[in-house]
Design a protein around this motif. Structure first.
Motif, mmCIF file in Angstrom:
data_model
loop_
_atom_site.group_PDB
_atom_site.id
_atom_site.type_symbol
_atom_site.label_atom_id
_atom_site.label_comp_id
_atom_site.label_asym_id
_atom_site.label_seq_id
_atom_site.Cartn_x
_atom_site.Cartn_y
_atom_site.Cartn_z
ATOM 1 N N PRO A 10 0.844 -1.194 0.000
ATOM 2 C CA PRO A 10 0.000 0.000 0.000
ATOM 3 C C PRO A 10 0.879 1.243 0.000
ATOM 4 O O PRO A 10 2.077 1.166 0.258
ATOM 5 C CB PRO A 10 -0.791 -0.134 1.309
ATOM 6 C CG PRO A 10 0.036 -1.003 2.166
ATOM 7 C CD PRO A 10 0.792 -1.919 1.246
ATOM 8 N N TRP A 32 3.958 2.110 10.765
ATOM 9 C CA TRP A 32 3.963 1.469 9.446
ATOM 10 C C TRP A 32 5.388 1.037 9.128
ATOM 11 O O TRP A 32 6.331 1.786 9.346
ATOM 12 C CB TRP A 32 3.467 2.436 8.374
ATOM 13 C CG TRP A 32 2.009 2.708 8.519
ATOM 14 C CD1 TRP A 32 1.404 3.547 9.417
ATOM 15 C CD2 TRP A 32 0.958 2.107 7.783
ATOM 16 N NE1 TRP A 32 0.059 3.502 9.270
ATOM 17 C CE2 TRP A 32 -0.250 2.631 8.265
ATOM 18 C CE3 TRP A 32 0.929 1.183 6.743
ATOM 19 C CZ2 TRP A 32 -1.482 2.260 7.760
ATOM 20 C CZ3 TRP A 32 -0.302 0.812 6.228
ATOM 21 C CH2 TRP A 32 -1.492 1.342 6.730
ATOM 22 N N TRP A 36 3.320 -1.441 5.309
ATOM 23 C CA TRP A 36 2.281 -2.249 5.960
ATOM 24 C C TRP A 36 2.096 -1.802 7.406
ATOM 25 O O TRP A 36 3.049 -1.394 8.067
ATOM 26 C CB TRP A 36 2.646 -3.732 5.922
ATOM 27 C CG TRP A 36 2.677 -4.250 4.521
ATOM 28 C CD1 TRP A 36 3.782 -4.421 3.734
ATOM 29 C CD2 TRP A 36 1.552 -4.616 3.721
ATOM 30 N NE1 TRP A 36 3.415 -4.879 2.508
ATOM 31 C CE2 TRP A 36 2.054 -5.007 2.458
ATOM 32 C CE3 TRP A 36 0.177 -4.643 3.934
ATOM 33 C CZ2 TRP A 36 1.225 -5.426 1.425
ATOM 34 C CZ3 TRP A 36 -0.643 -5.062 2.907
ATOM 35 C CH2 TRP A 36 -0.125 -5.449 1.670
ATOM 36 N N SER A 51 -4.049 -0.009 10.704
ATOM 37 C CA SER A 51 -4.661 -1.111 9.961
ATOM 38 C C SER A 51 -4.802 -0.679 8.508
ATOM 39 O O SER A 51 -4.548 0.466 8.160
ATOM 40 C CB SER A 51 -6.030 -1.461 10.544
ATOM 41 O OG SER A 51 -6.951 -0.417 10.299
ATOM 42 N N MET A 52 -5.241 -1.593 7.676
ATOM 43 C CA MET A 52 -5.395 -1.267 6.262
ATOM 44 C C MET A 52 -6.482 -0.218 6.040
ATOM 45 O O MET A 52 -6.521 0.417 5.004
ATOM 46 C CB MET A 52 -5.687 -2.536 5.447
ATOM 47 C CG MET A 52 -4.506 -3.490 5.388
ATOM 48 S SD MET A 52 -2.925 -2.728 4.913
ATOM 49 C CE MET A 52 -3.283 -2.236 3.237
#
Length: 98
Positions: A10, A32, A36, A51-52
């Motif tokens: 991401p 992060w 991630w 979190s995502m």
């Protein structure tokens, strides 16, 4: 996805120690890593656990708005600096997450 292919990372820097919600940064604990979320990290200021769902600017703004709307209370009050200034802290939020 075919076997053997890795998921793309991401967006985000390799090592991010700033909370995307409140701007807290101790410079040590990464929120992060390699793009991630570090799921073991919990922000002592706003209580956010990376979190995502934190890859959306609108999602972060909602979390930030809720935190501020509830009084911007510290999740770990004993870690709050005596001279804490919310306006100075939120300046640390990277521009792409404001």
């Amino acid at each position: 996805m075919p076997s053997g292919q890795e998921l793309p990372a991401p967006p985000g820097p390799e090592w991010e120690t700033v909370c995307r919600v409140c701007g807290y940064d101790d410079g040590v604990e990464p929120f992060w890593e390699a793009g991630w979320p570090n799921e073991g990290a919990i922000c002592p200021c706003c209580g956010n656990e990376p979190s995502m769902s934190d890859v959306s600017v609108m999602g972060l703004r909602n979390l930030r708005g809720y935190w501020v709307g509830q009084g911007a209370c510290w999740d770990s009050p004993s870690l709050r600096p005596k001279d804490w200034d919310i306006l100075e802290q939120v300046k640390h939020i990277p521009a792409e997450w404001r």
